[in-house]
Scaffold this motif. Structure first.
Motif, mmCIF file in Angstrom:
data_model
loop_
_atom_site.group_PDB
_atom_site.id
_atom_site.type_symbol
_atom_site.label_atom_id
_atom_site.label_comp_id
_atom_site.label_asym_id
_atom_site.label_seq_id
_atom_site.Cartn_x
_atom_site.Cartn_y
_atom_site.Cartn_z
ATOM 1 N N LYS A 26 -5.486 8.975 -5.043
ATOM 2 C CA LYS A 26 -5.419 8.351 -3.859
ATOM 3 C C LYS A 26 -5.973 9.319 -2.646
ATOM 4 O O LYS A 26 -5.798 10.441 -2.853
ATOM 5 N N LEU A 44 -5.247 5.912 3.271
ATOM 6 C CA LEU A 44 -4.157 5.139 2.871
ATOM 7 C C LEU A 44 -3.229 5.057 4.307
ATOM 8 O O LEU A 44 -2.635 4.035 4.534
ATOM 9 N N LEU A 50 0.900 -1.155 0.213
ATOM 10 C CA LEU A 50 0.117 -0.069 0.051
ATOM 11 C C LEU A 50 1.057 1.331 0.062
ATOM 12 O O LEU A 50 0.561 2.268 -0.515
#
Length: 130
Positions: free
Chosen positions: A48, A53, A38
């Protein structure tokens, strides 16, 4: 080298304990690899959302550390790794269920192949050792 085996150093290391520890090390490695993947995706893809994240990466690292610590508990003959092991693998079974619902069968099979034997041996150890 003294010629002592791992069993001589720790008489509490039963075959079941070593199996659970090995499975937990594999789980920890996979979770950590997912976190690293990731991070790489975060650098290589333009679209993103940074806060989610970062949250997932932190969660993956902390989860891997927890699984590693639980494995160390099993290797050292301690009982402190039992509950986290059982909880983490019950959560993994739930995750596999949702992956099946989403038709991501390969992911579900990998998770179940690790979680179910780990749960079985962890429950057997808990039953035997009280």
């Amino acid at each position: 080298m003294t010629g002592k085996s791992r069993k001589d150093e720790n008489p509490n290391l039963s075959p079941k304990r070593s199996t659970v520890a090995a499975l937990l090390y594999i789980e920890a490695s996979l979770v950590l690899a997912l976190g690293v993947w990731l991070v790489v995706l975060g650098f290589t893809h333009e679209k993103k959302e940074l806060p989610p994240l970062i949250g997932v990466v932190v969660f993956a690292v902390l989860g891997a550390i927890g699984l590693f610590a639980s494995a160390r508990g099993y290797v050292n003959g301690k009982s402190f790794g039992r509950s986290p092991t059982i909880l983490a693998n019950l959560i993994a079974v739930g995750v596999a269920y949702y992956q099946i619902q989403g038709q991501f069968y390969i992911g579900a099979v990998v998770i179940l192949a690790l979680a179910l034997p780990t749960l079985y041996f962890a429950f057997m150890i808990a039953k035997e050792e009280g």
